[in-house]
Motif scaffolding. Structure first.
Motif, PDB file in Angstrom:
ATOM      1  N   SER A 150      63.674  -0.667 -46.502  1.00 35.81           N
ATOM      2  CA  SER A 150      62.416  -0.321 -47.156  1.00 35.81           C
ATOM      3  C   SER A 150      62.631   0.061 -48.627  1.00 35.81           C
ATOM      4  CB  SER A 150      61.758   0.830 -46.405  1.00 35.81           C
ATOM      5  OG  SER A 150      60.687   1.315 -47.151  1.00 35.81           O
ATOM      6  N   GLY A 151      61.889  -0.588 -49.501  1.00 35.49           N
ATOM      7  CA  GLY A 151      61.965  -0.268 -50.928  1.00 35.49           C
ATOM      8  C   GLY A 151      63.173  -0.846 -51.634  1.00 35.49           C
ATOM      9  N   GLU A 152      64.080  -1.481 -50.896  1.00 41.15           N
ATOM     10  CA  GLU A 152      65.285  -2.009 -51.550  1.00 41.15           C
ATOM     11  C   GLU A 152      65.456  -3.514 -51.382  1.00 41.15           C
ATOM     12  OE1 GLU A 152      68.952   0.048 -50.827  1.00 41.15           O
ATOM     13  OE2 GLU A 152      67.931   1.975 -51.122  1.00 41.15           O
ATOM     14  N   LYS A 153      65.433  -3.951 -50.122  1.00 38.27           N
ATOM     15  CA  LYS A 153      65.684  -5.376 -49.879  1.00 38.27           C
ATOM     16  C   LYS A 153      64.674  -5.923 -48.870  1.00 38.27           C
ATOM     17  CE  LYS A 153      69.531  -6.938 -51.957  1.00 38.27           C
ATOM     18  NZ  LYS A 153      69.136  -6.281 -53.213  1.00 38.27           N
ATOM     19  N   VAL A 154      64.026  -7.000 -49.286  1.00 38.38           N
ATOM     20  CA  VAL A 154      63.146  -7.719 -48.356  1.00 38.38           C
ATOM     21  C   VAL A 154      63.424  -9.213 -48.502  1.00 38.38           C
ATOM     22  CG1 VAL A 154      61.275  -6.023 -48.361  1.00 38.38           C
ATOM     23  CG2 VAL A 154      61.273  -7.853 -50.048  1.00 38.38           C
ATOM     24  N   TRP A 155      62.995  -9.988 -47.527  1.00 38.51           N
ATOM     25  CA  TRP A 155      63.131 -11.439 -47.622  1.00 38.51           C
ATOM     26  C   TRP A 155      61.986 -11.997 -48.461  1.00 38.51           C
ATOM     27  CZ3 TRP A 155      67.353 -13.902 -46.493  1.00 38.51           C
ATOM     28  CH2 TRP A 155      68.206 -13.422 -45.493  1.00 38.51           C
ATOM     29  N   GLN A 156      62.336 -12.892 -49.375  1.00 37.77           N
ATOM     30  CA  GLN A 156      61.291 -13.646 -50.052  1.00 37.77           C
ATOM     31  C   GLN A 156      61.292 -15.044 -49.447  1.00 37.77           C
ATOM     32  OE1 GLN A 156      61.767 -15.319 -54.004  1.00 37.77           O
ATOM     33  NE2 GLN A 156      59.837 -14.386 -54.604  1.00 37.77           N
ATOM     34  N   ILE A 157      60.162 -15.422 -48.893  1.00 39.64           N
ATOM     35  CA  ILE A 157      60.051 -16.760 -48.305  1.00 39.64           C
ATOM     36  C   ILE A 157      59.397 -17.659 -49.336  1.00 39.64           C
ATOM     37  CG2 ILE A 157      59.125 -18.109 -46.374  1.00 39.64           C
ATOM     38  CD1 ILE A 157      61.061 -15.986 -45.427  1.00 39.64           C
ATOM     39  N   ARG A 158      60.107 -18.707 -49.709  1.00 37.31           N
ATOM     40  CA  ARG A 158      59.602 -19.626 -50.719  1.00 37.31           C
ATOM     41  C   ARG A 158      59.203 -20.934 -50.050  1.00 37.31           C
ATOM     42  NH1 ARG A 158      60.811 -20.761 -56.471  1.00 37.31           N
ATOM     43  NH2 ARG A 158      60.162 -22.900 -56.701  1.00 37.31           N
ATOM     44  N   VAL A 159      57.991 -21.369 -50.299  1.00 41.72           N
ATOM     45  CA  VAL A 159      57.503 -22.618 -49.718  1.00 41.72           C
ATOM     46  C   VAL A 159      57.288 -23.625 -50.852  1.00 41.72           C
ATOM     47  CG1 VAL A 159      55.718 -23.677 -48.280  1.00 41.72           C
ATOM     48  CG2 VAL A 159      56.335 -21.300 -47.909  1.00 41.72           C
ATOM     49  N   ASP A 160      58.106 -24.667 -50.874  1.00 38.18           N
ATOM     50  CA  ASP A 160      57.967 -25.724 -51.881  1.00 38.18           C
ATOM     51  C   ASP A 160      57.287 -26.932 -51.249  1.00 38.18           C
ATOM     52  OD1 ASP A 160      59.354 -25.206 -54.546  1.00 38.18           O
ATOM     53  OD2 ASP A 160      60.831 -24.453 -53.117  1.00 38.18           O
ATOM     54  N   VAL A 161      56.165 -27.317 -51.807  1.00 37.26           N
ATOM     55  CA  VAL A 161      55.468 -28.508 -51.287  1.00 37.26           C
ATOM     56  C   VAL A 161      55.500 -29.581 -52.377  1.00 37.26           C
ATOM     57  CG1 VAL A 161      53.327 -29.402 -50.317  1.00 37.26           C
ATOM     58  CG2 VAL A 161      53.945 -27.035 -49.915  1.00 37.26           C
ATOM     59  N   HIS A 162      56.059 -30.728 -52.057  1.00 40.30           N
ATOM     60  CA  HIS A 162      56.098 -31.837 -53.017  1.00 40.30           C
ATOM     61  C   HIS A 162      55.180 -32.949 -52.521  1.00 40.30           C
ATOM     62  CE1 HIS A 162      59.708 -30.352 -55.104  1.00 40.30           C
ATOM     63  NE2 HIS A 162      60.035 -29.885 -53.905  1.00 40.30           N
ATOM     64  N   VAL A 163      54.275 -33.359 -53.381  1.00 40.40           N
ATOM     65  CA  VAL A 163      53.406 -34.486 -53.022  1.00 40.40           C
ATOM     66  C   VAL A 163      54.139 -35.766 -53.394  1.00 40.40           C
ATOM     67  CG1 VAL A 163      51.174 -35.561 -53.408  1.00 40.40           C
ATOM     68  CG2 VAL A 163      51.362 -33.093 -53.429  1.00 40.40           C
ATOM     69  N   LEU A 164      54.369 -36.629 -52.409  1.00 36.93           N
ATOM     70  CA  LEU A 164      55.145 -37.847 -52.658  1.00 36.93           C
ATOM     71  C   LEU A 164      54.255 -39.058 -52.893  1.00 36.93           C
ATOM     72  CD1 LEU A 164      57.824 -37.417 -49.871  1.00 36.93           C
ATOM     73  CD2 LEU A 164      57.966 -36.661 -52.218  1.00 36.93           C
ATOM     74  N   ASN A 165      53.119 -39.090 -52.243  1.00 34.84           N
ATOM     75  CA  ASN A 165      52.200 -40.216 -52.416  1.00 34.84           C
ATOM     76  C   ASN A 165      50.772 -39.695 -52.294  1.00 34.84           C
ATOM     77  OD1 ASN A 165      51.854 -42.972 -52.895  1.00 34.84           O
ATOM     78  ND2 ASN A 165      51.441 -43.359 -50.741  1.00 34.84           N
ATOM     79  N   HIS A 166      49.950 -40.020 -53.279  1.00 40.55           N
ATOM     80  CA  HIS A 166      48.593 -39.484 -53.313  1.00 40.55           C
ATOM     81  C   HIS A 166      47.609 -40.545 -52.844  1.00 40.55           C
ATOM     82  CE1 HIS A 166      44.947 -37.669 -54.363  1.00 40.55           C
ATOM     83  NE2 HIS A 166      44.888 -37.980 -55.648  1.00 40.55           N
TER      84      HIS A 166
END
Lengths: 233, 395
Positions: free
Chosen positions: B125-141
């Motif tokens: 608490s207050g020191e370390k937490v997980w950061q979840i990063r979500v990268d979405v790449h659009v490949l074809n529109h």
């Protein structure tokens, strides 16, 4: 005496097997025209390493990037996580220079050829996979080229053994890593990108192996084109 | 590069077809295109195909200090990118209106709906937490990027496993996947976006618009909903006035679509889990369609390495060692003036140091003649040099 020779035989055999495992291209495959928007697209898979490539061109070019007697080639490599950094820039340059060497750019002056490469999965030999995917996409886009090109990565292990098409783990353990782009016409080296230290002898060996391996990849290109147009009579 | 504009003919044709309850690809009004979800070899990586629209999503995690305002909560970070591969109109590293809209909607759909338990991502608490990063790449529109992105993001989040951690006193140990099995995120519910396009001032409605339909639309309504029929967010854009029962009807359609899609995601997740458990082959390489004519696969191919050493040695032996002396690469042509070319450096020269070869001297003479005729100053500056060269000649 017999036991000695038997153990030696065994040793020889394991050596042979070791040699075999190192001089093998992982299973590879590709799919072309899988995206609807780009003019040419392909995915190239080497083992678990996978790259998706899209090509737009010849198309309109920004005035600032216009070259009056040939087409401008742009290569973009998109990493899977985060934004592109210095490493991607370096790879982009390698791929761009190879494409520039292969494409007949003077046929399309004042236009642009954009190659976008998306890393789908990295399990070693990423640059060579990028080169192969780019070539397949350029072929799919139907751009005129003087010759095809392919990429081959060799790793030299700490024991001095040459490993072709290394996985990410083999790359981590190796002493030197060499990637060559080779053309299909004369099997010459178009670019070389190396890290680590190696002798002149080892460099020449790696080039010779890459040239041998390139023959197989070019055969694969030919087979895929043959397969694609097999139903057109 | 600009996008190809839609011609008036196409526009009129599309609108007329919509009026007649027909769609370009033969779908019914409320039909979705085919959805295909494939998972990669990594945890938290998936490609979603919605018709010809294609989106790649990768989830990753990192240990970071938490925000001061919320010391016991993990951080969710969403980043949607419009890769120039998807459409020629997308430029790299440019914040377009569409990009901002999509990013914001994705955040509202997944972060603000509190579908992921962020408190379970707290390590200290207050020191370390997980950061979840979500990268979405659009490949074809090919239209409806929002739905494809939301399906990809939630599938990847459900597929993702974060490394296990142990806390002893103040030490935090992060275990590699080999040491301890990674842990899945705790997901309460799966919100999924469903887009509705309105045409001709809201008199016609289509579910899952394709790119061309999107271009002639008047308004767009995006409803994010989970399978419990709870609405997580609604966004109406395009400045269209909607009636109350239109919104209600849309939410009813959305609930049906969401339950279908949720089932599909769960099935895909189960399939992947089963294959991983059985130790079979999985990943994108395996999901490549083999029967297609554009696809080709090769087995492992051995490369002949027997005579490599000999050829390498041969090449090394054949090449001559380059000569030490390199002749000047600049050729002095007759009638051209060059600054500093062919003239011996006169700065701090000793008489002893001068052992220029004869051939150089003839060259210097040539140039001197030219500089004589054109620029007198040069000659004055190099008078000493001239003398010295003459001296060396006499020697």
């Amino acid at each position: 005496m017999t036991r000695m020779s038997a153990t030696r035989g065994l040793c020889m055999r394991t050596m042979m097997e070791l040699d075999q495992s190192c001089s093998v291209l992982r299973e590879y495959g590709s799919e072309q025209s899988l995206l609807s928007k780009p003019d040419g697209s392909s995915t190239f898979v080497q083992g678990d390493t996978s790259i998706l490539a899209g090509v737009y061109g010849p198309a309109e070019v920004k005035v600032s990037k216009e070259i009056y007697d040939r087409a401008t080639v742009e290569v973009l490599i998109q990493p899977k996580m985060g934004l592109p950094g210095v490493r991607e820039r370096a790879r982009e340059q390698c791929v761009r220079e190879t494409c520039e060497a292969a494409l007949l750019l003077t046929l399309h002056p004042r236009s642009s050829v954009t190659v976008v490469l998306q890393v789908i999965h990295d399990d070693g030999s990423l640059l060579s996979c990028c080169l192969n995917a780019a070539c397949m996409a350029l072929m799919d886009a139907g751009l005129p080229m003087s010759h095809l090109f392919c990429g081959v990565t060799c790793a030299i292990s700490k024991e001095g053994q040459i490993i072709i098409d290394p996985t990410a783990r083999q790359e981590k353990e190796c002493r030197a890593l060499l990637t060559f782009a080779i053309d299909s016409a004369e099997c010459n080296v178009l670019i070389s990108s190396t890290t680590g230290s190696f002798s002149v002898q080892e460099l020449q060996q790696c080039i010779a192996i890459s040239q041998k391996a390139s023959e197989q990849i070019f055969q694969f290109y030919r087979d895929s084109v043959k397969r694609r147009y097999s139903k057109i009579q | 590069m600009r996008d190809t504009p839609l011609s008036n003919c196409e526009r009129r044709f599309l609108l007329k077809a919509i009026e007649e309850k027909k769609r370009l690809d033969g779908r019914q009004t409320y039909d979705y295109r085919n959805i295909k979800i494939t998972f990669g070899t990594d945890y938290g990586c998936c490609i979603v195909e919605l018709g010809r629209t294609r989106v790649l999503c990768q989830v990753s995690c990192e240990l970071v200090p938490p925000k001061d305002s919320r010391p016991t909560e993990g951080i969710m970070f969403f980043n949607l990118e419009l890769s120039p591969m998807a459409s020629p109109a997308f430029e790299p590293n440019r914040q377009s209106e569409l990009l901002v809209m999509l990013n914001r909607q994705l955040e509202r759909c997944l972060r603000n709906s509190k579908c992921i338990d962020t408190e379970s991502l707290c390590v200290v608490s207050g020191e370390k937490v997980w950061q979840i990063r979500v990268d979405v790449h659009v490949l074809n529109h090919d239209g409806n990027l929002m739905d494809a992105a939301s399906i990809a993001a939630i599938s990847a989040l459900s597929h993702f496993r974060r490394p296990d951690v142990a806390i002893q006193g103040r030490d935090i140990t992060v275990f590699s996947p080999e040491e301890r099995d990674p842990i899945p995120l705790s997901i309460y519910h799966m919100p999924i976006c469903v887009s509705f396009a309105f045409f001709l001032q809201g008199s016609y409605l289509l579910v899952d618009p394709c790119e061309q339909e999107e271009r002639v639309k008047d308004g767009l309504l995006v409803i994010a909903m989970n399978k419990h029929r709870e609405i997580c967010s609604i966004q109406s854009s395009g400045g269209i006035m909607l009636l109350k029962d239109q919104v209600l009807r849309c939410s009813k359609i959305a609930s049906v679509k969401v339950s279908e899609i949720t089932e599909l995601i769960n099935k895909a997740l189960e399939n992947d889990k089963k294959i991983r458990k059985e130790g079979g082959k999985f990943g994108f390489a395996e999901s490549m369609p083999k029967e297609r004519i554009t696809t080709l696969k090769r087995e492992e191919a051995p490369v002949e390495m027997a005579d490599v050493k000999e050829t390498a040695n041969e090449i090394v032996n054949r090449t001559e060692t380059p000569t030490e002396v390199v002749s000047s690469p600049v050729l002095v042509a007759m009638g051209t003036a060059q600054v500093g070319e062919g003239i011996v450096n006169s700065w701090g020269l000793d008489e002893d140091e001068e052992d220029e070869p004869q051939t150089e001297d003839t060259k210097t003479d040539d140039v001197m003649v030219i500089s004589d005729s054109e620029e007198e100053e040069v000659v004055i500056l190099n008078e000493e040099a001239q003398k010295s060269t003459k001296l060396s000649k006499r020697k």
